[in-house]
Motif scaffolding. Structure first.
Motif, PDB file in Angstrom:
ATOM      1  N   ARG A  93       1.253   4.043  -3.063  1.00 57.00           N
ATOM      2  CA  ARG A  93       1.062   5.470  -2.798  1.00 57.00           C
ATOM      3  C   ARG A  93       2.267   6.270  -3.276  1.00 57.00           C
TER       4      ARG A  93
ATOM      5  N   LEU B 242       0.836  -1.201   0.000  1.00 59.40           N
ATOM      6  CA  LEU B 242       0.000   0.000   0.000  1.00 59.40           C
ATOM      7  C   LEU B 242       0.872   1.252   0.000  1.00 59.40           C
TER       8      LEU B 242
ATOM      9  N   GLU C 107      -4.391   3.732  -8.408  1.00 53.22           N
ATOM     10  CA  GLU C 107      -5.386   4.032  -7.375  1.00 53.22           C
ATOM     11  C   GLU C 107      -6.204   2.788  -7.034  1.00 53.22           C
TER      12      GLU C 107
ATOM     13  N   GLU D 291      -6.249  -1.267   0.678  1.00 47.36           N
ATOM     14  CA  GLU D 291      -6.963  -0.597   1.767  1.00 47.36           C
ATOM     15  C   GLU D 291      -8.193  -1.401   2.187  1.00 47.36           C
TER      16      GLU D 291
ATOM     17  N   GLN E 220      -4.171   0.600  -4.796  1.00 47.33           N
ATOM     18  CA  GLN E 220      -4.240   1.110  -3.423  1.00 47.33           C
ATOM     19  C   GLN E 220      -5.552   0.711  -2.763  1.00 47.33           C
TER      20      GLN E 220
END
Length: 261
Positions: free
Chosen positions: A36, A32, A136, A143, A139
């Motif tokens: 980012r 993660l 994205e 998450e 990610q």
């Protein structure tokens, strides 16, 4: 655990499972952070302008145009470098994946986008936006996965705690039973062992409900049963908590059998 064992307990399958989950949490957290960082670096890259790449502005003729066409532009090189230095630089990458750039990007972003990143020559606005969107999504997936893994870790820890309590009580009660021949005393001990057995069965029922909780799966988008297969496929058992519950139940029932002789 034999009846001669002391009150110390051991739940090896749960302990092994906790190790698996903790390692997976560490990996997902690292990935993660890496995605980012990757997205942050790509955000500062300038894509090629829509009209660039097809005109020979150097005066070098056809040979110069061919060389320019086959060499990736600065933006595409920056994307490749950023991916290698972030996503492919996590501590567990070699042990878990050991992929080439193209293979790993294909897994994360899809084969079509991977081909444009690895084999392309220009970071067009379309490719640029696709890279940002794909990073994205990567990610978001992690998450989403993190709280699922954390819930699994907490569930395992709770089961271990409850089993520790049941098993310790069972062992102590079994030792007390072996110190008496009084039927009334043995009956009272058996009642307390029956309570421990019921609690152990309740632990199993709660764990089963969690594994089949459709609302939790719908909320996270991850099926809990599939998660246990994913986490524990290489372990001795794929349902480690339930396996240790069964072992604990056998300990309790063994003590009860002595009381009921």
């Amino acid at each position: 655990m034999s009846h001669t064992d002391g009150p110390e307990t051991s739940h090896p399958r749960i302990e092994a499972a906790l190790g698996v989950v903790e390692r997976e949490i560490e990996c997902v957290e690292a990935e993660l952070t890496a995605f980012r960082r990757f997205r942050s670096r790509v955000s500062s890259v300038e894509p090629a302008s829509p009209g660039s790449g097809g005109v020979d502005a150097t005066g070098g003729g056809a040979s110069s145009m061919l060389a320019t066409a086959t060499k990736p532009d600065a933006g595409l090189r920056a994307v490749r470098s950023a991916y290698r230095e972030t996503v492919m630089d996590v501590p567990h990458f070699e042990a878990e994946y050991d992929d080439t750039l193209e293979a790993n990007v294909a897994v994360e972003f899809g084969a079509d986008l991977a081909a444009q990143i690895v084999d392309g020559t220009r970071l067009t606005p379309q490719v640029y936006e696709a890279v940002l969107a794909a990073s994205e999504r990567a990610q978001d997936e992690r998450e989403t996965m993190l709280p699922v893994l954390e819930r699994e870790r907490d569930s395992l820890a709770t089961v271990r705690e409850r089993l520790d309590d049941c098993e310790r009580r069972a062992v102590v009660l079994g030792e007390n039973a072996r110190r008496t021949v009084d039927s009334t005393r043995l009956s009272a001990i058996d009642e307390r062992l029956a309570d421990a057995e019921a609690e152990c069965e309740a632990v199993a029922a709660r764990r089963q409900r969690r594994l089949h909780d459709r609302s939790a799966a719908a909320l996270s988008g991850i099926d809990e049963t599939s998660l246990t297969q994913y986490l524990y496929a290489d372990e001795a058992v794929t349902c480690p908590a339930l396996a240790d519950v069964v072992a604990c139940l056998e300990t309790v029932r063994r003590q009860r059998r002595y009381c009921l002789k």
